[in-house]
Design a protein around this motif. Structure first.
Motif, PDB file in Angstrom:
ATOM      1  N   GLU A   1      11.018  -4.267  14.623  1.00  0.00           N
ATOM      2  CA  GLU A   1      12.329  -4.838  14.348  1.00  0.00           C
ATOM      3  C   GLU A   1      13.371  -4.322  15.334  1.00  0.00           C
ATOM      4  N   ALA A   2      13.120  -3.166  15.915  1.00  0.00           N
ATOM      5  CA  ALA A   2      14.049  -2.591  16.887  1.00  0.00           C
ATOM      6  C   ALA A   2      13.927  -3.266  18.245  1.00  0.00           C
ATOM      7  N   GLY A   3      12.999  -4.206  18.380  1.00  0.00           N
ATOM      8  CA  GLY A   3      12.858  -4.944  19.626  1.00  0.00           C
ATOM      9  C   GLY A   3      11.895  -4.313  20.609  1.00  0.00           C
ATOM     10  N   GLU A   4      10.961  -3.492  20.122  1.00  0.00           N
ATOM     11  CA  GLU A   4       9.978  -2.879  21.010  1.00  0.00           C
ATOM     12  C   GLU A   4       9.160  -3.960  21.693  1.00  0.00           C
ATOM     13  N   ARG A   5       9.028  -3.852  22.998  1.00  0.00           N
ATOM     14  CA  ARG A   5       8.270  -4.854  23.753  1.00  0.00           C
ATOM     15  C   ARG A   5       6.785  -4.737  23.459  1.00  0.00           C
ATOM     16  N   SER A   6       6.071  -5.836  23.618  1.00  0.00           N
ATOM     17  CA  SER A   6       4.628  -5.829  23.408  1.00  0.00           C
ATOM     18  C   SER A   6       3.962  -4.935  24.448  1.00  0.00           C
ATOM     19  N   VAL A   7       2.740  -4.532  24.160  1.00  0.00           N
ATOM     20  CA  VAL A   7       1.967  -3.725  25.096  1.00  0.00           C
ATOM     21  C   VAL A   7       1.839  -4.464  26.428  1.00  0.00           C
ATOM     22  N   ALA A   8       1.572  -5.757  26.380  1.00  0.00           N
ATOM     23  CA  ALA A   8       1.375  -6.531  27.615  1.00  0.00           C
ATOM     24  C   ALA A   8       2.619  -6.548  28.483  1.00  0.00           C
ATOM     25  N   VAL A   9       3.769  -6.774  27.881  1.00  0.00           N
ATOM     26  CA  VAL A   9       5.019  -6.835  28.645  1.00  0.00           C
ATOM     27  C   VAL A   9       5.346  -5.458  29.212  1.00  0.00           C
ATOM     28  N   THR A  10       5.157  -4.433  28.418  1.00  0.00           N
ATOM     29  CA  THR A  10       5.417  -3.073  28.877  1.00  0.00           C
ATOM     30  C   THR A  10       4.471  -2.721  30.026  1.00  0.00           C
ATOM     31  N   LEU A  11       3.205  -3.046  29.883  1.00  0.00           N
ATOM     32  CA  LEU A  11       2.213  -2.793  30.929  1.00  0.00           C
ATOM     33  C   LEU A  11       2.582  -3.542  32.209  1.00  0.00           C
ATOM     34  N   GLU A  12       2.913  -4.806  32.058  1.00  0.00           N
ATOM     35  CA  GLU A  12       3.293  -5.613  33.221  1.00  0.00           C
ATOM     36  C   GLU A  12       4.493  -5.012  33.940  1.00  0.00           C
ATOM     37  N   ASN A  13       5.531  -4.690  33.208  1.00  0.00           N
ATOM     38  CA  ASN A  13       6.751  -4.153  33.808  1.00  0.00           C
ATOM     39  C   ASN A  13       6.495  -2.849  34.553  1.00  0.00           C
ATOM     40  N   ARG A  14       5.684  -1.998  33.987  1.00  0.00           N
ATOM     41  CA  ARG A  14       5.443  -0.689  34.609  1.00  0.00           C
ATOM     42  C   ARG A  14       4.482  -0.760  35.789  1.00  0.00           C
TER      43      ARG A  14
ATOM     44  N   THR B   1       0.029   6.308  28.913  1.00  0.00           N
ATOM     45  CA  THR B   1       1.416   6.641  28.593  1.00  0.00           C
ATOM     46  C   THR B   1       1.953   5.728  27.492  1.00  0.00           C
ATOM     47  N   ILE B   2       1.665   4.424  27.622  1.00  0.00           N
ATOM     48  CA  ILE B   2       2.084   3.481  26.587  1.00  0.00           C
ATOM     49  C   ILE B   2       1.428   3.852  25.254  1.00  0.00           C
ATOM     50  N   GLY B   3       0.153   4.205  25.303  1.00  0.00           N
ATOM     51  CA  GLY B   3      -0.546   4.628  24.096  1.00  0.00           C
ATOM     52  C   GLY B   3       0.093   5.850  23.458  1.00  0.00           C
ATOM     53  N   ASP B   4       0.441   6.842  24.284  1.00  0.00           N
ATOM     54  CA  ASP B   4       1.096   8.045  23.758  1.00  0.00           C
ATOM     55  C   ASP B   4       2.434   7.709  23.118  1.00  0.00           C
ATOM     56  N   GLU B   5       3.203   6.859  23.771  1.00  0.00           N
ATOM     57  CA  GLU B   5       4.521   6.481  23.250  1.00  0.00           C
ATOM     58  C   GLU B   5       4.419   5.769  21.905  1.00  0.00           C
ATOM     59  N   ARG B   6       3.336   5.040  21.713  1.00  0.00           N
ATOM     60  CA  ARG B   6       3.183   4.236  20.490  1.00  0.00           C
ATOM     61  C   ARG B   6       2.206   4.842  19.502  1.00  0.00           C
ATOM     62  N   GLU B   7       1.702   6.057  19.820  1.00  0.00           N
ATOM     63  CA  GLU B   7       0.694   6.704  18.982  1.00  0.00           C
ATOM     64  C   GLU B   7      -0.473   5.763  18.733  1.00  0.00           C
ATOM     65  N   TRP B   8      -1.027   5.274  19.830  1.00  0.00           N
ATOM     66  CA  TRP B   8      -2.064   4.245  19.821  1.00  0.00           C
ATOM     67  C   TRP B   8      -3.141   4.609  20.836  1.00  0.00           C
ATOM     68  N   THR B   9      -4.397   4.353  20.515  1.00  0.00           N
ATOM     69  CA  THR B   9      -5.504   4.603  21.433  1.00  0.00           C
ATOM     70  C   THR B   9      -6.150   3.267  21.780  1.00  0.00           C
ATOM     71  N   PRO B  10      -6.197   2.931  23.084  1.00  0.00           N
ATOM     72  CA  PRO B  10      -6.837   1.667  23.462  1.00  0.00           C
ATOM     73  C   PRO B  10      -8.338   1.714  23.217  1.00  0.00           C
ATOM     74  N   GLY B  11      -8.921   0.551  23.059  1.00  0.00           N
ATOM     75  CA  GLY B  11     -10.368   0.429  22.959  1.00  0.00           C
ATOM     76  C   GLY B  11     -10.942   0.146  24.332  1.00  0.00           C
ATOM     77  N   ARG B  12     -12.053  -0.555  24.375  1.00  0.00           N
ATOM     78  CA  ARG B  12     -12.662  -0.884  25.658  1.00  0.00           C
ATOM     79  C   ARG B  12     -11.651  -1.645  26.515  1.00  0.00           C
ATOM     80  N   LEU B  13     -11.607  -1.287  27.782  1.00  0.00           N
ATOM     81  CA  LEU B  13     -10.727  -1.933  28.741  1.00  0.00           C
ATOM     82  C   LEU B  13     -11.595  -2.566  29.816  1.00  0.00           C
ATOM     83  N   GLU B  14     -11.458  -3.870  30.021  1.00  0.00           N
ATOM     84  CA  GLU B  14     -12.182  -4.577  31.080  1.00  0.00           C
ATOM     85  C   GLU B  14     -11.149  -5.154  32.037  1.00  0.00           C
TER      86      GLU B  14
END
Length: 150
Positions: free
Chosen positions: A19-32, A86-99
Motif C-alpha cells: 500500500e505504501a507503493g513499493e515497486r515490484s521485484v521486476a521494476v526494482t531489478l530493471e531500474n537497478r 540486495t532486493i531480497g534482503d530489503e524485502r526479507e525474501w529469498t529467490p528460488g531458481r533463477l534462469e
C-alpha cells in the motif's frame, strides 16, 4: 518496462505491491540493473500458481547487455546476483531458481546461466560466497562458444 502496471513486470509482483507503493521485484531489478549496462527485457515467475514474492519462487530473467563482450561475463553475472540478493534482503525474501538469458542489443543470444534454489537458501550458512560464485559461474553456457565448437 514501465511502472504503470502493464508489461512484463506485472507478471513479477506488480499486483503484490504494498500500500505504501513499493515497486515490484521486476521494476526494482530493471531500474537497478540499468546502471550496470543490463536492460531487462523480460521477467517472469516460473510457477504461475505461486503468489509473486513468496520465498523460493523461481524467476526467469532475460536482459540485453550493452557490452563489447560476445559472451556472458562474470561481471554481469555478479551484477545481477548482487542486485537480486540486495532486493531480497530489503524485502526479507529469498529467490528460488533463477534462469537467465543474456542477449546482445540486437536481440541475439549471448549465453545462459542459472542458480539453483538450494544455493540461494544455503548462501551464508553452509555455502560461502566464493563457493556460491563458483557454482553459478560453472553454469554459464556461452552461445558463441557452443555454436563454434560444433
Amino acid at each position: 518496462m514501465t511502472d504503470d502496471g502493464s508489461g512484463p513486470e506485472s507478471d513479477l509482483g506488480a499486483e503484490n505491491e504494498s500500500e505504501a507503493g513499493e515497486r515490484s521485484v521486476a521494476v526494482t531489478l530493471e531500474n537497478r540493473l540499468m546502471s550496470h549496462g543490463l536492460y531487462v527485457t523480460d521477467v517472469r515467475w516460473m510457477a504461475e500458481t505461486e503468489p509473486p514474492g513468496d520465498d523460493g519462487a523461481g524467476i526467469e530473467l532475460e536482459y540485453e547487455a550493452v557490452s563489447e563482450a560476445p559472451a556472458v561475463t562474470s561481471d554481469e553475472v555478479g551484477a545481477v546476483l548482487r542486485t537480486l540478493l540486495t532486493i531480497g534482503d530489503e524485502r526479507e525474501w529469498t529467490p528460488g531458481r533463477l534462469e537467465v538469458t543474456s542477449l546482445t542489443t540486437d536481440g541475439d543470444v549471448r549465453g545462459w546461466w542459472y542458480v539453483e534454489r538450494e544455493w540461494f537458501e544455503r548462501l551464508g550458512s553452509d555455502l560461502s560466497q566464493v563457493e556460491f560464485s563458483e557454482r553459478v559461474l560453472s553454469t554459464v553456457k556461452n552461445y558463441r562458444h557452443e555454436r563454434d565448437s560444433r
